[in-house]
Design a protein around this motif. Structure first.
Motif: not given
Length: 297
Positions: A68-86
């Motif tokens: 019954g989770v109607r709305r949720f995030s898709a949290l994700l995170y980088p551990h180095k440069p040149d990763m966050a944008e993609s």
């Protein structure tokens, strides 16, 4: 309570479901790397961390819907440069094809951060994730100052893992993020895990800054209580901050069933109005309420 009991739980509260701001979806290779990390943490902090929901992406989405989770995030995170944008691009694409998921972004202290965060906000990103511990960066890094300022001005929430649990990092704890908030006092920061184990210090930040929220991720569960017991005065503070505590579960990366988080919230004894605010109202204000079928709404 078991997962099969969860729909009856929120129906008893008169809710149309739940809104969870702390859910993880990532590209398969990244999720596998995260699971591999958790598979090997026992040696680091003395106990195993089995992943309860280690299914396919489609299976995990279906499990959230069944709960019954109607709305949720898709949290994700980088551990180095040149990763966050993609990662942010992937998360927007994932949200576009996944019922209930909101566009999610992340960032890292790098020269391009202000540009791609601005582009993500303009593209409709609803929430960001900053993982100070895994990223091993200082949130006060000058490269992030324009990012924090941009998010504060836009009113876009950012879930920040800044507490020192389950293991401290060079820049975890309330001090560094406290300086960020002093520089950007209108930032809508959602403190992951309520700042465990520095609960009281992060509660103090929520009292000082009107847009600081605390998420419930793992808080009060038996697993986290063994590592970072929750003081009674902090539970009382959660009641006082009713409009700024939001449901977070850390699905799928939790070592117990989803229902255990809801049991923990119930055990706080803060009342049904508090549970309704945490499990729906506050999340709806932060990341929006979904359009519901007439039978649900």
């Amino acid at each position: 309570m078991q997962d099969s009991d969860v729909p009856a739980w929120w129906q008893r509260l008169g809710l149309p479901g739940m809104i969870d701001v702390h859910v993880h979806f990532m590209p398969d290779r990244v999720m596998r790397a995260v699971w591999n990390y958790f598979d090997n943490v026992a040696e680091s902090f003395g106990r195993a961390w089995p992943i309860t929901y280690r299914g396919t992406e489609a299976e995990r989405v279906a499990q959230l819907h069944a709960l019954g989770v109607r709305r949720f995030s898709a949290l994700l995170y980088p551990h180095k440069p040149d990763m966050a944008e993609s990662l942010s691009t992937w998360a927007r694409d994932f949200a576009a094809r996944t019922l209930g998921c909101v566009p999610t972004g992340t960032f890292f202290p790098e020269p391009s951060a202000e540009r791609y965060v601005r582009e993500a906000v303009e593209a409709g990103t609803v929430i960001f994730k900053a993982h100070v511990q895994v990223g091993a960066y200082d949130p006060r890094d000058p490269l992030l100052a324009p990012v924090w300022g941009l998010l504060a001005e836009a009113g876009t929430p950012v879930v920040v893992h800044c507490g020192s649990g389950p293991m401290p990092g060079a820049h975890t704890g309330p001090g560094p993020i406290g300086e960020v908030l002093a520089a950007h006092p209108t930032l809508t920061a959602v403190i992951a895990h309520a700042g465990a184990p520095e609960y009281a210090e992060h509660v103090a930040l929520a009292r000082r800054y009107p847009n600081v929220h605390l998420d419930t991720t793992m808080v009060g569960t038996a697993y986290l209580e063994d590592l970072a017991p929750l003081p009674a005065d902090v539970v009382a503070a959660f009641g006082e901050l009713q409009d700024r505590v939001v449901l977070g579960a850390d699905f799928p990366n939790i070592p117990y069933p989803y229902a255990e988080q809801l049991d923990a919230l119930e055990r706080f004894g803060l009342g049904d109005d508090w549970l309704r605010a945490v499990c729906w109202d506050n999340g709806a204000r932060l990341i929006g309420a979904p359009d519901l079928p007439a039978a649900l709404g």
